[in-house]
Design a protein around this motif. Structure first.
Motif, PDB file in Angstrom:
ATOM      1  N   ARG A  57     -14.882 -16.473 -28.504  1.00 13.44           N
ATOM      2  CA  ARG A  57     -13.697 -16.012 -27.639  1.00 13.44           C
ATOM      3  C   ARG A  57     -12.589 -17.049 -27.242  1.00 13.44           C
ATOM      4  O   ARG A  57     -11.317 -16.836 -27.337  1.00 13.44           O
ATOM      5  N   GLY A 107     -15.689 -18.187 -19.567  1.00 12.82           N
ATOM      6  CA  GLY A 107     -14.980 -16.821 -20.297  1.00 12.82           C
ATOM      7  C   GLY A 107     -14.350 -17.172 -21.540  1.00 12.82           C
ATOM      8  O   GLY A 107     -13.884 -16.021 -21.925  1.00 12.82           O
ATOM      9  N   ARG A 165     -11.680 -18.714 -21.818  1.00 10.61           N
ATOM     10  CA  ARG A 165     -10.275 -18.829 -21.467  1.00 10.61           C
ATOM     11  C   ARG A 165      -9.901 -20.402 -21.529  1.00 10.61           C
ATOM     12  O   ARG A 165     -10.382 -20.972 -20.396  1.00 10.61           O
ATOM     13  N   CYS A 173      -6.763 -17.161 -26.864  1.00 12.51           N
ATOM     14  CA  CYS A 173      -8.155 -16.858 -26.603  1.00 12.51           C
ATOM     15  C   CYS A 173      -8.346 -15.233 -26.582  1.00 12.51           C
ATOM     16  O   CYS A 173      -7.366 -14.571 -26.505  1.00 12.51           O
ATOM     17  N   ALA A 196     -10.538 -11.594 -25.540  1.00  9.26           N
ATOM     18  CA  ALA A 196     -11.705 -11.047 -24.940  1.00  9.26           C
ATOM     19  C   ALA A 196     -12.727 -10.252 -25.821  1.00  9.26           C
ATOM     20  O   ALA A 196     -13.792  -9.726 -25.812  1.00  9.26           O
ATOM     21  N   ASP A 197     -11.940  -9.587 -26.878  1.00 12.00           N
ATOM     22  CA  ASP A 197     -12.558  -8.766 -27.833  1.00 12.00           C
ATOM     23  C   ASP A 197     -12.301  -9.595 -29.365  1.00 12.00           C
ATOM     24  O   ASP A 197     -11.321  -9.603 -29.762  1.00 12.00           O
ATOM     25  N   VAL A 223     -19.351  -8.891 -28.310  1.00 12.91           N
ATOM     26  CA  VAL A 223     -18.787  -9.987 -27.429  1.00 12.91           C
ATOM     27  C   VAL A 223     -20.061 -10.433 -26.371  1.00 12.91           C
ATOM     28  O   VAL A 223     -19.979 -11.387 -25.769  1.00 12.91           O
TER      29      VAL A 223
END
Length: 746
Positions: free
Chosen positions: A158, A210, A212, A489, A491-492, A571
């Motif tokens: 990600r 995460g 991020r 970045c 998330a999916d 993910v």
């Protein structure tokens, strides 16, 4: 007698070389001290100030004349470089030259595959050649310092900057780090065609929460020492000139203000005497971290922690003079930082040769450079599936349909961090296929989707109508360059837009479907994989990507790339990486899946193991995976000894045979498993790899020499040791398959 004389000569030569090196170092330090003694405090602080040169040049000239800047970023016009350098050398009071810098991440003009793709070659020697190409082209344009290689261990797809990394493995990253440092810096840093390398980001940036960007990390000391720090130590031992601090805080301390990292580890333990530069604005960003009260406090904490040069945020030039005048920061602290900057400038030969030569033939885009870029692209491409030997395309294919948003996307093909790449030079797949193979097969081209995020399916019917008339389909899918890299970045990490729907429609034509994916990260492609007959993963392959793909598709070259990172099925499996530690209840592969659980089932732990009900435990593809057009058989794995001492080197051999019909190159991978330790150890770790080219029916013995010190880790008492005990050797085609044998350290 003859041998004794030779040994004596070698001994005397080694003494001479050591003495000469010592004298050179002494002379260098004397030059640094002499220069430093003539500088005012303001001029010293100026050497620590690095600014972007893309603003108003006239304003920059004023700062240079005043001696308030030591380095300029992002100026790549040789005439402008020389103009600014002339002001520094001839109009500033000190006459200290500037260093011109740039993010030369994977090529300068001739763009190489993104670093993640380069790692897929498992070929450090070739990557060193690529880094040399980048250095030659960058220095021709005045750049003498590159902000690369990025050697963050990256286990989360990600994270956009996984594209800039060499993947999830420490050992592979070490080898690639050394290759890039040597390629950039050459044999002599003072050579006008060499540029300083900068290993980044120090430290742990690839483990941000995460996935991020810029986020926090929580890496314990042992994992930091065993996994994240070693590539930096290896880069420094290879002579890397500079280190860049990372944006993240780890365990609550921002890297730019972390004296344990910058002083205790970097300087005292490793003996580093190069430059430590902040990342863009990371000094004053410590305010938002809540670590510094204001810009003045940020400047103090950064320089006292061991930072030498501040990139862009200007707090040093604004506040250090005051902090020194009030005895809050010592002038000795300032002098130490300035020494490091001056040392780099002397080593680059800038005091003797500050200017970029303009009136000479240049090598940018030379045939040699383009050939190197093509070779790296070829070796980076990973064959993930080849059902029914769909590839290479045979002579029976007379009509070929090329579709997809990445088939002719010259900008996106270059990938992230291509500040100087030129799309006019990009060899796209459709261009290369037509030019290189258009006389052998009729090529039809309908994009279908204009770009990777395109959701407009209006052209699908036209594509499907043409698909019924051809012998095979090649679909070039993936993601735009802007979807990976810094601050990009996701998330999916699925295929964006209507690409998945497009592949499904194409698969329903029942024509052989070859899917080629160009992307800056692993994508979750389980469905697309099932719907395709063959799948090639090409990353973002750079300037010569189209030519490389064309030759692989038609079989002139066989794919040999291996995945430098584990591919998740979804993910929800992230983070997923091959060299994890074991649990007390590891998965066995016999666990019940979601669809095997009956309705109204009584409470049950379903096997007492660590796995997902819906996805199991296995990834989509393991680290090191990659097929060829041929097949390879491994046999006769042997360790020269079964009992060894901690300071020994163990010879390990295996036979590899090409059992297919095509010439091919196999990346033979050596993994070691420490079966019992004072702390839990990874289930396996990569400790060697070799590329072996084999003709059909050819067999070769592959020899590894494993230094036992490479098995050392930080034990329960936080000491780096090789512990006695039993070890498993695994040699094979990827991290999940191969032959096994054992040895014991006593």
């Amino acid at each position: 007698m003859y041998m004794k004389k030779n040994l004596c000569l070698l001994y005397l030569l080694s003494i001479f070389c050591y003495s000469h090196a010592q004298n050179e170092n002494l002379n260098l330090e004397q030059k640094i001290d002499s220069t430093l003694s003539k500088m005012t405090i303001r001029e010293k602080i100026g050497q620590l100030n690095q600014l972007d040169g893309r603003g108003t040049i006239e304003d920059l000239k004023v700062i240079i004349r005043k001696g308030e800047i030591g380095s300029v970023m992002n100026v790549t016009e040789p005439k402008v470089v020389n103009e600014l350098q002339k002001i520094a050398c001839e109009q500033s009071r000190t006459g200290i030259p500037l260093i011109f810098t740039r993010d030369v991440v994977h090529g300068f003009k001739t763009m190489l595959p993104i670093p993640l793709g380069q790692a897929a070659t498992f070929n450090p020697e070739l990557i060193q050649e690529g880094a040399r190409v980048a250095a030659v082209e960058a220095t021709e344009h005045g750049v003498r310092w590159s902000f690369a290689p990025m050697i963050d261990i990256s286990r989360d797809a990600r994270w956009g900057r996984i594209a800039e990394s060499f993947g999830e493995d420490t050992y592979l990253t070490e080898k690639m780090a050394i290759a890039v440092v040597k390629g950039f810096q050459g044999d002599n840093l003072a050579d006008a065609r060499s540029m300083a390398a900068c290993a980044k980001h120090f430290i742990g940036y690839g483990a941000v929460e995460g996935g991020r960007d810029y986020n926090s990390t929580h890496i314990p000391d042992r994992q930091l020492r065993d996994v994240y720090l070693p590539p930096f130590e290896k880069a420094i031992k290879a002579g890397c000139s500079s280190i860049m601090t990372s944006f993240n805080d780890n365990d609550g301390i921002p890297a730019t203000g972390n004296s344990t990292l910058l002083k205790d580890i970097l300087r005292k333990e490793w003996g580093f005497d190069g430059v430590v530069v902040s990342d863009w604005g990371s000094v004053t960003e410590m305010i938002k971290h809540g670590f510094a009260e204001d810009r003045k406090d940020a400047a103090r904490k950064a320089i006292e922690a061991g930072l030498d040069m501040e990139m862009s945020s200007k707090s040093f030039i604004q506040y250090l003079e005051e902090l020194i005048a009030k005895d809050i920061v010592s002038e000795t602290t300032l002098d130490n930082a300035v020494r490091n900057v001056l040392r780099l400038k002397f080593r680059l030969g800038l005091f003797d040769s500050p200017y970029t030569e303009i009136n000479k033939p240049i090598e940018t885009y030379s045939g040699k450079h383009l050939a190197t870029a093509k070779k790296i692209a070829e070796e980076s491409i990973v064959l993930l599936k080849n059902e029914g030997n769909t590839l290479p395309l045979s002579s029976r294919i007379k009509n070929l349909l090329v579709v997809g948003p990445l088939a002719d996307a010259p900008h996106d093909q270059l990938g992230t961090w291509t500040m100087d790449g030129e799309i006019e030079r990009t060899q796209t797949p459709i261009k290369a296929l037509r030019e290189m193979y258009g006389d052998k097969v009729k090529i039809h081209f309908i994009k279908g989707l204009e770009y990777s995020r395109d959701k407009n399916t209006i052209n699908f019917n036209q594509v499907l109508a043409k698909a019924r008339q051809v012998d095979a389909i090649i679909a070039f899918m993936g993601e735009e360059a802007i979807l990976s890299g810094e601050a990009h970045c996701l998330a999916d990490i699925k295929l964006q837009g209507a690409q998945s729907e497009f592949i499904k429609k194409l698969s329903e034509t029942n024509k052989p479907l070859i899917t080629v994916i160009m992307a800056g990260r692993p994508l979750t492609i389980s469905e697309e994989l099932n719907q395709s007959d063959a799948v090639l993963y090409a990353w973002h392959p750079g300037t010569m990507g189209g030519n490389a793909l064309a030759d692989i598709l038609f079989g002139k070259t066989a794919p040999s790339g291996k995945l430098p990172v584990t591919f998740p099925k979804a993910v929800g499996q992230i983070p997923i990486y091959y060299n994890h530690t074991n649990t007390g209840r590891p998965a066995t592969g016999k666990e019940k899946s979601l669809d095997q659980i009956p309705l109204n089932a009584k409470q049950s732990v379903l096997g007492h193991s660590s796995y997902y009900l819906d996805l199991g435990i296995q990834p989509l593809f393991p680290f090191g995976y990659g097929l060829s057009y041929t097949t390879f058989k491994y046999s006769d794995l042997k360790a020269a000894r079964t009992i060894v001492a901690p300071n020994d080197t163990l010879s390990i051999s295996v036979k590899v045979k090409n059992t297919g019909q095509y010439k091919g190159t196999e990346v033979v991978q050596l993994y070691i498993s420490d079966l019992v330790g004072s702390v839990t150890r990874p289930v396996k770790e990569l400790k060697g790899f070799k590329r072996v080219e084999l003709a059909p029916d050819e067999e070769k013995e592959v020899l590894f020499r494993l230094p036992l010190h490479s098995l050392a880790f930080w034990n329960m008492d936080m000491k780096k040791v090789v512990e006695p005990g039993k070890f498993k050797i695994m040699v094979g085609t990827d991290s999940e398959s191969g032959l096994e044998t054992f040895f014991e350290v006593k």
